[in-house]
Design a protein around this motif. Structure first.
Motif, PDB file in Angstrom:
ATOM      1  N   HIS A 226      49.617  38.499  27.058  1.00 23.05           N
ATOM      2  CA  HIS A 226      49.313  39.896  27.382  1.00 23.05           C
ATOM      3  C   HIS A 226      48.403  40.534  26.329  1.00 23.05           C
ATOM      4  O   HIS A 226      48.320  41.754  26.234  1.00 23.05           O
TER       5      HIS A 226
ATOM      6  N   ASP B 147      52.346  41.728  37.430  1.00 23.12           N
ATOM      7  CA  ASP B 147      52.407  41.832  35.972  1.00 23.12           C
ATOM      8  C   ASP B 147      51.316  42.811  35.550  1.00 23.12           C
ATOM      9  O   ASP B 147      50.260  42.893  36.198  1.00 23.12           O
ATOM     10  N   ALA B 148      51.539  43.552  34.467  1.00 22.70           N
ATOM     11  CA  ALA B 148      50.588  44.604  34.110  1.00 22.70           C
ATOM     12  C   ALA B 148      50.434  44.713  32.602  1.00 22.70           C
ATOM     13  O   ALA B 148      51.376  44.485  31.832  1.00 22.70           O
ATOM     14  N   VAL B 149      49.217  45.089  32.199  1.00 23.76           N
ATOM     15  CA  VAL B 149      48.898  45.418  30.812  1.00 23.76           C
ATOM     16  C   VAL B 149      48.148  46.737  30.825  1.00 23.76           C
ATOM     17  O   VAL B 149      47.241  46.939  31.639  1.00 23.76           O
TER      18      VAL B 149
ATOM     19  N   VAL C  32      43.327  40.676  41.084  1.00 25.67           N
ATOM     20  CA  VAL C  32      43.628  41.595  39.987  1.00 25.67           C
ATOM     21  C   VAL C  32      43.061  42.977  40.294  1.00 25.67           C
ATOM     22  O   VAL C  32      42.006  43.107  40.921  1.00 25.67           O
TER      23      VAL C  32
ATOM     24  N   VAL D 203      43.463  39.310  28.412  1.00 23.43           N
ATOM     25  CA  VAL D 203      43.034  40.204  29.489  1.00 23.43           C
ATOM     26  C   VAL D 203      41.563  39.973  29.816  1.00 23.43           C
ATOM     27  O   VAL D 203      41.176  39.851  30.984  1.00 23.43           O
TER      28      VAL D 203
ATOM     29  N   SER E  74      48.028  42.375  37.763  1.00 24.60           N
ATOM     30  CA  SER E  74      47.768  41.053  38.332  1.00 24.60           C
ATOM     31  C   SER E  74      48.307  40.966  39.755  1.00 24.60           C
ATOM     32  O   SER E  74      49.034  41.854  40.229  1.00 24.60           O
TER      33      SER E  74
ATOM     34  N   THR F 178      41.025  35.969  30.905  1.00 24.58           N
ATOM     35  CA  THR F 178      41.762  35.424  32.042  1.00 24.58           C
ATOM     36  C   THR F 178      42.042  36.465  33.125  1.00 24.58           C
ATOM     37  O   THR F 178      41.692  36.276  34.288  1.00 24.58           O
ATOM     38  N   TRP F 179      42.684  37.556  32.749  1.00 24.02           N
ATOM     39  CA  TRP F 179      43.140  38.526  33.744  1.00 24.02           C
ATOM     40  C   TRP F 179      42.000  39.075  34.586  1.00 24.02           C
ATOM     41  O   TRP F 179      42.107  39.127  35.822  1.00 24.02           O
ATOM     42  N   LEU F 180      40.928  39.523  33.941  1.00 20.31           N
ATOM     43  CA  LEU F 180      39.846  40.190  34.671  1.00 20.31           C
ATOM     44  C   LEU F 180      39.120  39.256  35.630  1.00 20.31           C
ATOM     45  O   LEU F 180      38.442  39.709  36.556  1.00 20.31           O
TER      46      LEU F 180
ATOM     47  N   ILE G   1      45.640  47.063  33.887  1.00 22.51           N
ATOM     48  CA  ILE G   1      45.204  45.847  34.577  1.00 22.51           C
ATOM     49  C   ILE G   1      46.434  45.259  35.254  1.00 22.51           C
ATOM     50  O   ILE G   1      47.408  44.908  34.581  1.00 22.51           O
TER      51      ILE G   1
ATOM     52  N   ALA H 146      40.762  36.766  37.345  1.00 23.12           N
ATOM     53  CA  ALA H 146      41.725  36.199  38.289  1.00 23.12           C
ATOM     54  C   ALA H 146      41.596  36.865  39.661  1.00 23.12           C
ATOM     55  O   ALA H 146      41.307  38.066  39.763  1.00 23.12           O
TER      56      ALA H 146
END
Length: 292
Positions: free
Chosen positions: A164, A205-207, A179, A169, A201, A172-174, A199, A176
């Motif tokens: 996280h 899941d969130a950040v 998202v 972020v 997912s 990977t996250w941005l 952000i 995926a």
């Protein structure tokens, strides 16, 4: 009498004939022209929450150094860490050296931390007695007694925070599928105005990242996870302060971590260096054990 009447009729006739010309001249004056209707004026379409959120993420990466930040290979630094219990300092301040390897084409993410102690009363200076190595989803501790695997809850906590992190972020996250990047409005972080972005997912899941409204540098990172023991949610927060530019990269020299609202530790960094070409063996606990 006839003369007066003829003069009056002549004036009216002249006025009637002159009116179209006068009106034509008035229409030629820009200020007198009819204003266009509101439907004729091109209005810029307002940004959606998603568009604004992604724009702020792009601005954050640019503020951190852009491509140079994205392509960091490694980082080494010296610092001190102060620990707290229930939000109050417990008097422990530990000096450390650390080396970090960022994920890339030919390397995985890894970190090594060596905790410094005084050599002795006779011989001045510092020595590293304890080394922790985090690599491949595992955590190890190496001392003069040998290598041990760190406790499961400590390993889970480390890799949860890594998954996280702002680094994760962006990398990977941005990228995926599914998202969502949502602008949450403004917030305050240590009396500084910030733009808040969440952000989210595909698996919920969130950040949440708070960015300095002026510099766009990250000021705070927040995420929550479910506590399987107590069936509620725990919260992890990191705040970043005292930014200095090191080799062209703005670097937060003070990092404060909170757990469920209580200050857990505070890290103060010095002597930060990037891209020094750290060898892979540095993050191999067995190689370190052979040296010992």
């Amino acid at each position: 009498m006839k003369k007066v009447l003829c003069t009056l009729l002549s004036g009216i006739l002249l006025g009637t004939l002159a009116s179209p010309a006068l009106l034509a001249q008035a229409s030629d004056i820009p200020s007198a022209a009819a204003a266009p209707s509101s439907t004729q004026i091109a209005q810029p379409s307002p940004q959606t929450q998603e568009q604004r959120g992604r724009q702020l993420m792009d601005e954050m990466v640019t503020a951190l150094g852009g491509d140079a930040w994205l392509h960091r290979r490694d980082m080494q630094f010296h610092g001190q860490i102060a620990t707290f219990f229930q939000g109050r300092p417990n008097g422990m301040v530990v000096e450390f050296d650390a080396w970090q390897q960022f994920p890339g084409a030919n390397q995985q993410q890894a970190e090594r931390i060596g905790f410094l102690t005084d050599k002795s009363m006779i011989f001045p200076g510092k020595k590293i007695d304890v080394v922790q190595i985090w690599t491949g989803g595992e955590g190890y501790e190496v001392t003069f007694k040998g290598k041990t695997t760190l406790p499961k809850d400590q390993v889970e906590d480390y890799y949860r925070r890594q998954a996280h992190s702002i680094e994760a972020v962006v990398r990977t996250w941005l990228k995926a599928p599914g998202v969502m990047v949502l602008y949450d409005g403004t917030s305050m972080v240590e009396r500084r105005m910030a733009d808040q972005v969440t952000i989210l997912s595909a698996n919920n899941d969130a950040v949440t990242i708070d960015l300095d409204a002026t510099t766009h540098l990250p000021l705070r990172r927040t995420f929550q996870w479910r506590n399987t023991t107590f069936k509620d949610h725990d919260e992890d927060v990191e705040e970043y302060d005292d930014y200095h530019t090191m080799q062209g990269l703005p670097t937060a020299l003070t990092v404060t971590r909170y757990h469920n609202g209580d200050m857990a530790n505070q890290r103060f960094l010095t002597n930060v260096q990037y891209n020094t070409g750290l060898p892979h063996e540095l993050f191999n606990p067995d190689h370190l054990l052979k040296k010992k």
